[in-house]
Design a protein around this motif. Structure first.
Motif, PDB file in Angstrom:
ATOM      1  N   ALA A   1      88.756  41.064  11.383  1.00  0.00           N
ATOM      2  CA  ALA A   1      88.871  42.519  11.244  1.00  0.00           C
ATOM      3  C   ALA A   1      88.065  43.262  12.308  1.00  0.00           C
ATOM      4  CB  ALA A   1      88.400  42.942   9.853  1.00  0.00           C
ATOM      5  N   PHE A   2      87.051  42.616  12.852  1.00  0.00           N
ATOM      6  CA  PHE A   2      86.111  43.279  13.754  1.00  0.00           C
ATOM      7  C   PHE A   2      86.766  43.934  14.975  1.00  0.00           C
ATOM      8  CE2 PHE A   2      83.250  42.676  17.498  1.00  0.00           C
ATOM      9  CZ  PHE A   2      82.424  43.762  17.259  1.00  0.00           C
ATOM     10  N   PRO A   3      87.654  43.249  15.729  1.00  0.00           N
ATOM     11  CA  PRO A   3      88.227  43.900  16.921  1.00  0.00           C
ATOM     12  C   PRO A   3      88.992  45.175  16.590  1.00  0.00           C
ATOM     13  CG  PRO A   3      88.623  41.539  16.990  1.00  0.00           C
ATOM     14  CD  PRO A   3      88.105  41.847  15.619  1.00  0.00           C
TER      15      PRO A   3
ATOM     16  N   LEU B   1      71.975  38.301   9.585  1.00  0.00           N
ATOM     17  CA  LEU B   1      71.542  39.149  10.702  1.00  0.00           C
ATOM     18  C   LEU B   1      72.732  39.691  11.486  1.00  0.00           C
ATOM     19  CD1 LEU B   1      68.472  37.052  11.875  1.00  0.00           C
ATOM     20  CD2 LEU B   1      68.426  39.363  10.900  1.00  0.00           C
ATOM     21  N   THR B   2      73.768  38.886  11.630  1.00  0.00           N
ATOM     22  CA  THR B   2      74.987  39.379  12.276  1.00  0.00           C
ATOM     23  C   THR B   2      75.555  40.548  11.489  1.00  0.00           C
ATOM     24  OG1 THR B   2      75.547  37.218  13.203  1.00  0.00           O
ATOM     25  CG2 THR B   2      77.346  38.788  12.981  1.00  0.00           C
ATOM     26  N   GLY B   3      75.586  40.402  10.159  1.00  0.00           N
ATOM     27  CA  GLY B   3      76.108  41.466   9.322  1.00  0.00           C
ATOM     28  C   GLY B   3      75.277  42.736   9.376  1.00  0.00           C
ATOM     29  N   ILE B   4      73.966  42.584   9.308  1.00  0.00           N
ATOM     30  CA  ILE B   4      73.072  43.762   9.328  1.00  0.00           C
ATOM     31  C   ILE B   4      73.210  44.518  10.641  1.00  0.00           C
ATOM     32  CG2 ILE B   4      70.654  44.473   9.394  1.00  0.00           C
ATOM     33  CD1 ILE B   4      70.089  42.150   7.420  1.00  0.00           C
TER      34      ILE B   4
ATOM     35  N   LEU C   1      83.487  49.356  10.380  1.00  0.00           N
ATOM     36  CA  LEU C   1      82.487  48.466  10.991  1.00  0.00           C
ATOM     37  C   LEU C   1      81.431  48.061   9.969  1.00  0.00           C
ATOM     38  CD1 LEU C   1      81.709  49.702  14.634  1.00  0.00           C
ATOM     39  CD2 LEU C   1      82.675  47.508  13.923  1.00  0.00           C
ATOM     40  N   SER C   2      81.046  48.994   9.127  1.00  0.00           N
ATOM     41  CA  SER C   2      80.057  48.677   8.085  1.00  0.00           C
ATOM     42  C   SER C   2      80.608  47.653   7.104  1.00  0.00           C
ATOM     43  CB  SER C   2      79.656  49.950   7.335  1.00  0.00           C
ATOM     44  OG  SER C   2      79.027  50.878   8.204  1.00  0.00           O
ATOM     45  N   LEU C   3      81.885  47.785   6.749  1.00  0.00           N
ATOM     46  CA  LEU C   3      82.512  46.813   5.848  1.00  0.00           C
ATOM     47  C   LEU C   3      82.569  45.429   6.477  1.00  0.00           C
ATOM     48  CD1 LEU C   3      85.442  48.920   4.334  1.00  0.00           C
ATOM     49  CD2 LEU C   3      83.380  48.103   3.162  1.00  0.00           C
ATOM     50  N   VAL C   4      82.826  45.384   7.783  1.00  0.00           N
ATOM     51  CA  VAL C   4      82.811  44.103   8.494  1.00  0.00           C
ATOM     52  C   VAL C   4      81.429  43.469   8.379  1.00  0.00           C
ATOM     53  CG1 VAL C   4      82.909  43.022  10.773  1.00  0.00           C
ATOM     54  CG2 VAL C   4      84.687  44.633  10.085  1.00  0.00           C
TER      55      VAL C   4
ATOM     56  N   LEU D   1      77.432  39.679   5.454  1.00  0.00           N
ATOM     57  CA  LEU D   1      76.329  39.584   4.495  1.00  0.00           C
ATOM     58  C   LEU D   1      76.762  38.829   3.239  1.00  0.00           C
ATOM     59  CD1 LEU D   1      74.717  43.133   4.762  1.00  0.00           C
ATOM     60  CD2 LEU D   1      73.581  40.947   5.205  1.00  0.00           C
ATOM     61  N   ALA D   2      77.989  39.071   2.791  1.00  0.00           N
ATOM     62  CA  ALA D   2      78.507  38.350   1.628  1.00  0.00           C
ATOM     63  C   ALA D   2      78.616  36.853   1.928  1.00  0.00           C
ATOM     64  CB  ALA D   2      79.871  38.914   1.227  1.00  0.00           C
TER      65      ALA D   2
END
Length: 388
Positions: A222-224, A279-282, A361-364, A369-370
């Motif tokens: 989903a990120f791109p 850390l990637t998620g944060i 982006l926050s949901l990604v 984090l999940a």
């Protein structure tokens, strides 16, 4: 020398799969004036990877001479991409079938090759780090090679360049000496596949690793799209989204080189994997704060730095938690699930492109984090397996 040989063979063999998603839409548009046909070609090359992963793993687990399978897979893959380069000159169905054949053997060159890496490179953590570096280099160089060749020559020549790289990788496979996972297995292929599936589901630590690493790819897929939406809304340029995605790729590549040179051997791999995902998620979530383009690019680049160590730790955990008789299946099924999750992530976010890009982006970031949270019971589950 072994590290270099493996790295070259793995990168060349994996470039095609990474570059195909760039070439096929452009090639179909140029030769057939049909972008939808390009999407069909991409699906033909990727979909069989998921379906055939268990079968490929079961075959590799009992292979007496695995390098021959690696070589053969490289040749079939190269042939598929060479045929794709003839799009518009040969019937569309022929190209489609050739790419399906290439997709069927892709698990051999992805998770299959990864399952043999510890028998090729020592110590083990250097092996995992080297394999992670191979994935990272292929992921960056595949699209870059195609973009450059398309700009200089044409998409047809770009497809041929992928085929050439794949064939060179197949030849390099003959220089490797992977050790067989097991000898003299008398069980039938279906029984071995069933045993692998049961093992994967019932071994709780391995199930946690698989679930966590699969979930994180939904975010990666989903990120791109989220990055492009965010860029369009804030800077009115889709190209800026490409720079954001590139920043993550560069961060991943830098960390892959770092862990290949100096593997992380002072921390448990489960902790490295979980913390890396967290850390990637944060950092991804923080990058969505509407501060500036520089802020977003820097934060996303930093988030990519934690990706490669997490993947290297994931490879180590797959090995630790699998017996030799099902190891290739564990790797190929895990790789196939991650590929499917990436596609699912892209599909899930598509209907929400009208939503605020910062929210996307926050949901990604929350998905990553999940993924980290799924690893929280790992220590207890691992202790239970040891006690049993």
């Amino acid at each position: 020398m072994r590290v270099f040989t493996f790295l070259v063979a793995a990168v060349l063999s994996r470039i095609a799969a990474a570059g195909g998603v760039v070439v096929f839409p452009i090639l179909a548009l140029r030769e057939l004036d049909d972008l939808a046909a390009g999407a069909v070609l991409v699906a033909a090359a990727l979909a069989p990877t998921v379906v055939f992963s268990p079968l490929v793993g079961a075959v590799l687990d009992s292979a007496r001479h695995p390098r021959l399978f690696l070589f053969g897979a490289g040749v079939v893959s190269a042939g598929g991409y060479a045929t794709a380069a003839l799009l518009g000159l040969v019937p569309f169905g022929v190209v489609l079938l050739a790419l399906v054949a290439a997709g069927c053997v892709t698990p051999v060159l992805m998770g299959g090759l990864s399952s043999f890496v510890t028998g090729l490179i020592a110590p083990e953590r250097t092996a995992y780090a080297t394999d992670t570096l191979a994935y990272s280099i292929a992921g960056v160089s595949g699209p870059a090679l195609c973009s450059a060749v398309i700009a200089i020559a044409s998409p047809r020549w770009a497809a041929l360049s992928l085929a050439t790289a794949g064939l060179a990788g197949a030849v390099m496979m003959l220089a490797l000496r992977p050790k067989p996972h097991s000898h003299g297995m008398s069980d039938g292929l279906w029984r071995r596949m069933t045993q692998g599936a049961v093992y994967l589901v019932r071994h709780r630590p391995l199930l946690l690793v698989t679930a966590s690493s699969t979930l994180t790819q939904i975010g990666a897929g989903a990120f791109p799209i989220a990055a492009v939406v965010f860029s369009m809304q804030h800077w009115h340029q889709a190209e800026t989204g490409g720079w954001i995605v590139t920043a993550f790729s560069i961060g991943t590549l830098v960390s892959a080189v770092a862990v290949a040179i100096r593997p992380i051997d002072t921390l448990p791999p489960a902790l490295v994997m979980a913390c890396g995902f967290a850390l990637t998620g944060i950092l991804t979530a923080l990058s969505a704060l509407n501060v500036s383009l520089a802020w977003t690019i820097v934060l996303v680049g930093l988030s990519g730095l934690f990706s490669a160590p997490s993947v290297a730790a994931m490879f180590e955990l797959r090995t630790i938690n699998s017996v030799a008789s099902v190891r290739a299946q564990v790797f190929t099924v895990g790789s196939g699930l991650r590929a499917a999750a990436g596609a699912l992530g892209a599909a899930l976010i598509a209907p929400f492109v009208g939503v605020d890009g910062g929210v996307l982006l926050s949901l990604v970031g929350l998905i990553w984090l999940a993924s980290a949270a799924l690893m929280l019971p790992y220590r207890t589950a691992s202790a239970a397996v040891v006690a049993a």
